[in-house]
Scaffold this active site. Structure first.
Site, PDB file in Angstrom:
ATOM      1  N   LYS C 116       8.069  99.967  63.087  1.00  0.00           N
ATOM      2  CA  LYS C 116       7.061  99.457  64.047  1.00  0.00           C
ATOM      3  C   LYS C 116       6.735 100.257  65.112  1.00  0.00           C
ATOM      4  O   LYS C 116       5.642 100.321  65.622  1.00  0.00           O
ATOM      5  CB  LYS C 116       7.734  98.129  64.852  1.00  0.00           C
ATOM      6  CG  LYS C 116       7.795  96.837  64.038  1.00  0.00           C
ATOM      7  CD  LYS C 116       8.081  95.747  64.491  1.00  0.00           C
ATOM      8  CE  LYS C 116       7.956  94.620  63.568  1.00  0.00           C
ATOM      9  NZ  LYS C 116       8.774  94.577  62.334  1.00  0.00           N
ATOM     10  N   GLY C 164       8.460  87.310  59.785  1.00  0.00           N
ATOM     11  CA  GLY C 164       8.213  85.865  59.724  1.00  0.00           C
ATOM     12  C   GLY C 164       8.719  84.973  60.692  1.00  0.00           C
ATOM     13  O   GLY C 164       9.212  83.776  60.430  1.00  0.00           O
ATOM     14  N   GLY C 165       8.845  85.398  62.024  1.00  0.00           N
ATOM     15  CA  GLY C 165       9.185  84.881  62.974  1.00  0.00           C
ATOM     16  C   GLY C 165      10.919  85.098  63.399  1.00  0.00           C
ATOM     17  O   GLY C 165      11.229  84.331  64.356  1.00  0.00           O
ATOM     18  N   GLU C 200       7.906  94.111  73.863  1.00  0.00           N
ATOM     19  CA  GLU C 200       6.409  94.220  74.021  1.00  0.00           C
ATOM     20  C   GLU C 200       6.056  93.177  75.145  1.00  0.00           C
ATOM     21  O   GLU C 200       6.615  91.951  75.205  1.00  0.00           O
ATOM     22  CB  GLU C 200       5.669  93.900  72.684  1.00  0.00           C
ATOM     23  CG  GLU C 200       5.383  95.099  71.985  1.00  0.00           C
ATOM     24  CD  GLU C 200       4.656  94.626  70.619  1.00  0.00           C
ATOM     25  OE1 GLU C 200       4.702  93.233  70.355  1.00  0.00           O
ATOM     26  OE2 GLU C 200       4.564  95.245  69.808  1.00  0.00           O
ATOM     27  N   HIS C 208      -2.946  83.745  67.043  1.00  0.00           N
ATOM     28  CA  HIS C 208      -2.623  84.743  65.932  1.00  0.00           C
ATOM     29  C   HIS C 208      -3.680  84.817  64.958  1.00  0.00           C
ATOM     30  O   HIS C 208      -3.891  83.750  64.347  1.00  0.00           O
ATOM     31  CB  HIS C 208      -1.190  84.308  65.631  1.00  0.00           C
ATOM     32  CG  HIS C 208      -0.680  85.212  64.227  1.00  0.00           C
ATOM     33  ND1 HIS C 208       0.348  85.941  64.314  1.00  0.00           N
ATOM     34  CD2 HIS C 208      -1.494  85.436  63.020  1.00  0.00           C
ATOM     35  CE1 HIS C 208       0.531  86.448  63.279  1.00  0.00           C
ATOM     36  NE2 HIS C 208      -0.633  86.322  62.643  1.00  0.00           N
ATOM     37  N   ARG C 292       2.504  93.601  52.252  1.00  0.00           N
ATOM     38  CA  ARG C 292       2.968  92.831  50.973  1.00  0.00           C
ATOM     39  C   ARG C 292       1.952  91.436  50.945  1.00  0.00           C
ATOM     40  O   ARG C 292       1.197  91.379  51.842  1.00  0.00           O
ATOM     41  CB  ARG C 292       4.254  92.061  51.201  1.00  0.00           C
ATOM     42  CG  ARG C 292       4.285  91.235  52.736  1.00  0.00           C
ATOM     43  CD  ARG C 292       5.592  90.435  52.611  1.00  0.00           C
ATOM     44  NE  ARG C 292       5.851  90.088  54.267  1.00  0.00           N
ATOM     45  CZ  ARG C 292       5.434  88.987  54.767  1.00  0.00           C
ATOM     46  NH1 ARG C 292       4.335  88.322  54.003  1.00  0.00           N
ATOM     47  NH2 ARG C 292       5.637  88.934  56.047  1.00  0.00           N
TER      48      ARG C 292
END
Lengths: 495, 171, 495, 171
Positions: C116, C164-165, C200, C208, C292
């Site tokens: 990241k 994915g959370g 962040e 989103h 992906r």
């Protein structure tokens, strides 16, 4: 505004109408015969009313009984589906008289479309090209023979009350004409209680290409592109596709303009279909208007992105079309296979009875409109169409291979189906190349190819079939012995 | 060891389970070839299994002592079987039953008899229309399966016939 | 040319890949754990190989075992799906080394996307706007707290290996930060065996919005429009839609150009997703690339008419994209609801177990990608997504009402599902007006609304429920008495 | 005549069949209202019927003498019933079992115990985390259902618990 729709039909088309009504928040009223108590349309509708015995004349064709239900349920509109009362102008008139919106053309327009001779006259006036034939009804077989000898054999005998391949015979000489005249008469009487016959030139190696047409109450007319329905048996459509491989943009526009003229010539409102024969030399001849939603409408929905039942309801509500011809664009390729309950090897004879198990294909770009569910019954009282399997793809070949996958996935236990034949057709070079004609099956020996394909399929499955048989026979052996560990082992596997 | 024959396939096969590996895995032998088989689920109505890494699903529809009616991966097949204990000679069963099949003209579909085109004593050729049935709003002809003379007409106009019902004899 | 694809995944995404391969005539190899012997992907693939125990580390994450199957089955390509090994650059590299085409980006590009911090640096260089935060990994909770106090609470703690959370926590003060740091670390270790955390700025009332991006090996890049995925719980998406109600053509193009720059900045090939947060003032901030195929890809397929798995395979085969940006046009509106096995009222806790019965919705413009079938099991070893229910319509409201109809039709026996919650959301005025944000559920009190809706639903069904209960109790009474005609009458009804 | 009560609905209902019209048609009475009911199909697992022209489908999931667990048109409902012969007073059954429910903290999901946050004798407040489970790759906290003192910790780190298993008592 329409708030509650009675669906004067059964089977997959009743379900199709219910689905759109649900999505639009419109209530639905189903009607059902004794034979259909256990049918899906009864279960899916907001309300369901029993209307009589299994025979259509005692239920789905019983106008008075259906009117009773319309009035007692408070339905403000009726959707006739296809078949049954869908093209009966008396019924449309009965609805009009009772202030119930008939979702379809006006009774007068329907009457004009249904009268093949008057319709042909209106088309000639509107400069819509038609097939050579008798100037009106023929009195009897003698009269028919005279016309036939004038325009030359082969000719087609057609009951003006027929449709969907029934009440039609192709004859090549005077003897066949006399026999055919009898059959057409009796089939027409069996189906709708009356008969009247016209004679038309039978064109060889023709394609059946039809246009979806659409006209509102404000005089706006468009066509929603063509469908090619050349793959037929006994003059009934088996496989449809859109676009047609022989219609390019220029041709689409040229014939489309004729279609709009045809709709205006009979003051047609709502959705309908203008059917054409395309001769091998590329000429198009108008044959008739089907004044209703067509069986094969889903493929046109797939390439237009429109919901045709919604469009019908909007037009019936008096709304203007939300688009002009230039706004409409065809997107991709769609194919429909009519999954019929019939035995290909018995000359497509109907196959009916209980269906203990069924597998409905699904997945992206696959749509299957059907009344089947595990444990249902295919009734001998109604027609043989069990399911409409449709696929879409951005290219013709993608829609074709998707259809083959879907056909492989589909399984209907207990009745014979047209699925194996379709696999053979879709795999044939002729189909891939778009070399279609209404005599496709005979012309390219599809039944023989099917026989070979089935034999090959069995050979491919030999090992698997034997494995299943071995396990089964050992299993029953162990059950009989019932004294070994082996048996206990098997038992664990039982549900 | 059981011997199998599949209708419309010209070979016969010997087959048996040769090893139970446990955990639902087996080795079976068909003629000279060994295959790995894993049972996924099974009951008296059907089986799901993986044979040499390929999934298959079979339904057992009807069976008698020496005939099985199965649907394997949606393909219907009829398998004749018998153990090596009884050395029975297979009869080549073309029709569905014994000698009578050669005389009796049976309806291959259910339907209502619309018309009968022949009378007792008429001579017919194979393919001639004997009677007409109606089913699903269509008229379907029942045609003579052989040349001969019409005897014992069983069908009656207006009556319903089931699949397999005798229309008449042709002698 | 790819001829045989191993699918290193399970559940609905394995089935999704198999479907396209079937349609393209490509062979498929499934792999399965002990828990999945009875799963649909095993049954649908051309071949199926057992790879180990239920726990992902022993099967779907076992690279060596999967490599063995690739080699012994002769697969020439691998599709990783989402989750599991899909964003594991070691696995991509292992495939590259063994000359097996990995259907996705290169290992190097994936590594860059997955890191990241490096990814963020690349984006800054390419002038792609990102969210304020730590310049790199934080060493420990102390370090994280320093950054948090610099940029101001609330802040987000994010494991760079999460997704994915999972591995994400929002904290509003130093104490929460310390607790959250522990949880994120352990979740990340549980999921992928390692952890590394960045901090962040957490933006409030954000949406989103993500873009599908697509780039071939010839340097051609396009975006395939946006998806809005603001309806979430625990930072996991529940409902997605396209187009976003706050993205018009100009905005779509503006952000789309940034997305293309982002794809080029990391030398991305194949399909991927660039995720953005949209602040309440309309600013877009890049957050990450999902390297992906995304769970929610079907809605983009519906509005683009493209098959994304086919597109992936074509790109992996080295083919150039068959379109330019200007050829692509969005068509209509699509919504996806993720049907999860979870109990809304238990803080969305997983609900697992056997599913004796299931009803999958179908019909025009309805697509349901699922591994469910009657008699299957929802396993506690894998994630809670059971089905992706998608609908399309020419207008937003038509896709919404179709979704409501489909949700009503869907039934999963044996486990709790998110279906009732989705009905409440889709019926809410806020959803209809497009007033979305990632805190939608809490902001508009959806759980309370759901409680009311469920109560109302039960009241509506009272008469029917009582009728069923009356018949049932009378039936058992008659069974016990077992001597009246009544009893015989009941027996006829038994199957 | 049977008396019915539906969980979460504040009324009670009397219901019975008052007439069998034959051909699967019945008249039933719920409180003071009569309804037409046609049975489409029925077995011990479920029923399909048309009530006042509306189709319904019910599944019978579990039943005891005076409680039925049904799913009507996909909506799950619990119905308590008893005949008028035995005048039982309904107990307001909030928890799933007797008095013990007030002490035992049960897991409402199946999962693996990742960590236990309390020790025997700790005081907890309602909502405090007692232990953390992992299921479907997610961590889910099991929270105290009441204020009290932790006793008899049953959960063990690394072990699996089923839905309904006792984590600990809170006294």
């Amino acid at each position: 505004m329409i708030e509650k729709v009675l669906i004067a039909n059964r089977g997959e088309i009743a379900l199709r109408v219910i689905r759109t009504c649900k999505a639009l928040g419109i209530k639905t009223v189903a009607v059902y015969s004794d034979e259909d108590t256990n049918s899906m349309h009864v279960k899916q509708a907001t309300e369901a009313y029993h209307i009589g015995e299994a025979a259509p004349a005692k239920s789905y064709l019983n106008q008075e009984k259906i009117l009773d239900v319309m009035l007692s349920s408070g339905a403000d509109a009726v959707h006739p589906g296809y078949g049954f009362l869908s093209e009966n102008d008396d019924f449309a008139r009965l609805c009009e008289k009772n202030k119930i919106t008939f979702i379809g053309p006006s009774a007068d327009s329907m009457n004009l479309c249904g009268d093949k001779m008057e319709c042909k006259a209106a088309m000639l006036k509107a400069e819509v090209p038609t097939v050579p034939g008798s100037p009106g009804l023929v009195k009897d077989a003698e009269d028919a023979a005279k016309v036939a000898n004038d325009i030359g054999y082969p000719v087609m005998l057609k009951s003006v009350y027929g449709g969907g391949g029934r009440g039609i015979r192709i004859v090549t000489n005077d003897k066949e004409l006399h026999d055919g005249f009898e059959t057409v008469t009796s089939e027409s009487i069996a189906a709708v209680g009356k008969s009247a016959i016209i004679v038309e030139k039978f064109l060889e190696k023709t394609r059946h290409i039809e246009y979806q047409m659409c006209r509102d109450h404000h005089g706006n007319s468009v066509h929603l592109f063509e469908r090619e329905c050349s793959i037929q048996r006994r003059n009934q459509k088996l496989i449809e596709q859109t676009p047609s491989p022989v219609v390019d943009d220029a041709k689409r526009e040229e014939i489309g303009e004729i279609v709009v003229r045809a709709a205006e010539a009979v003051d047609y409102t709502n959705l309908g279909t203008a059917e054409f024969l395309r001769a091998d030399n590329g000429e198009f001849y108008f044959i008739e208007i089907n004044a209703r939603l067509q069986v094969e409408h889903p493929i046109s929905e797939m390439v237009s992105g429109l919901d045709f039942v919604k469009l019908q309801i909007d037009i019936a509500n008096g709304e203007p079309l939300p688009f002009k011809q230039k706004d409409l664009k065809m997107n991709g390729y769609a194919i429909e296979c009519r999954i019929n309950a019939e035995d290909t090897f018995l000359d497509f004879a109907p196959s009916t009875g209980p269906v203990p198990d069924v597998t409905i294909p699904s997945g992206p770009n696959v749509r299957c409109d059907t009344y089947l569910y595990p444990g249902c019954t295919v009734s001998p009282f109604y027609d043989s169409l069990m399911a409409k399997l449709c696929t879409w793809g951005p290219t013709f070949d993608e829609s074709r291979t998707r259809m083959l996958t879907a056909l492989n996935d589909m399984y209907v236990e207990g009745v014979e189906t047209s699925i194996p034949l379709y696999k053979t057709i879709l795999n044939s070079e002729e189909y891939k190349k778009g070399e279609l004609s209404t005599d496709f099956l005979k012309r390219y020996g599809m039944i023989d190819k099917l026989t070979e394909d089935l034999k090959q399929e069995k050979e491919n499955k030999t090992d698997a079939a034997l494995a299943a048989a071995i396990i089964h026979s050992e299993y029953f052996k162990s059950q009989v012995q019932n004294n070994s560990n082996n048996s206990a082992n098997w038992k664990n596997k039982l549900d | 060891m059981t011997n199998f024959k599949i209708q419309e396939i010209e070979k016969s096969f010997d087959g048996k389970i040769i090893e139970n590996l446990g955990d639902n895995d087996y080795i079976i032998k068909i003629n000279d070839n060994e295959h790995k088989l894993k049972i996924i689920s099974m009951n008296s109505r059907g089986i799901e299994f993986i044979l040499n890494q390929q999934y298959h699903k079979a339904k057992y529809l009807e069976q008698s002592t020496n005939e099985m009616n199965i649907v394997i991966d949606n393909v219907p097949m009829i398998i004749n079987l018998h153990t090596h204990y009884d050395k029975v000679v297979y009869k080549n069963s073309g029709g569905s039953s014994s000698g009578g099949a050669q005389i009796a003209l049976k309806s291959q579909i259910p339907g209502k008899v619309v018309s009968i085109s022949v009378e007792h004593g008429d001579s017919v050729k194979k393919g001639d229309v004997v009677c007409t049935l109606e089913s699903m709003k269509m008229q379907v002809a029942v045609k003579a399966h052989k040349d001969g003379v019409i005897r014992n007409i069983k069908a009656k106009e207006g009556a319903s016939v089931a699949k397999g019902d005798i229309i008449s004899d042709i002698e």
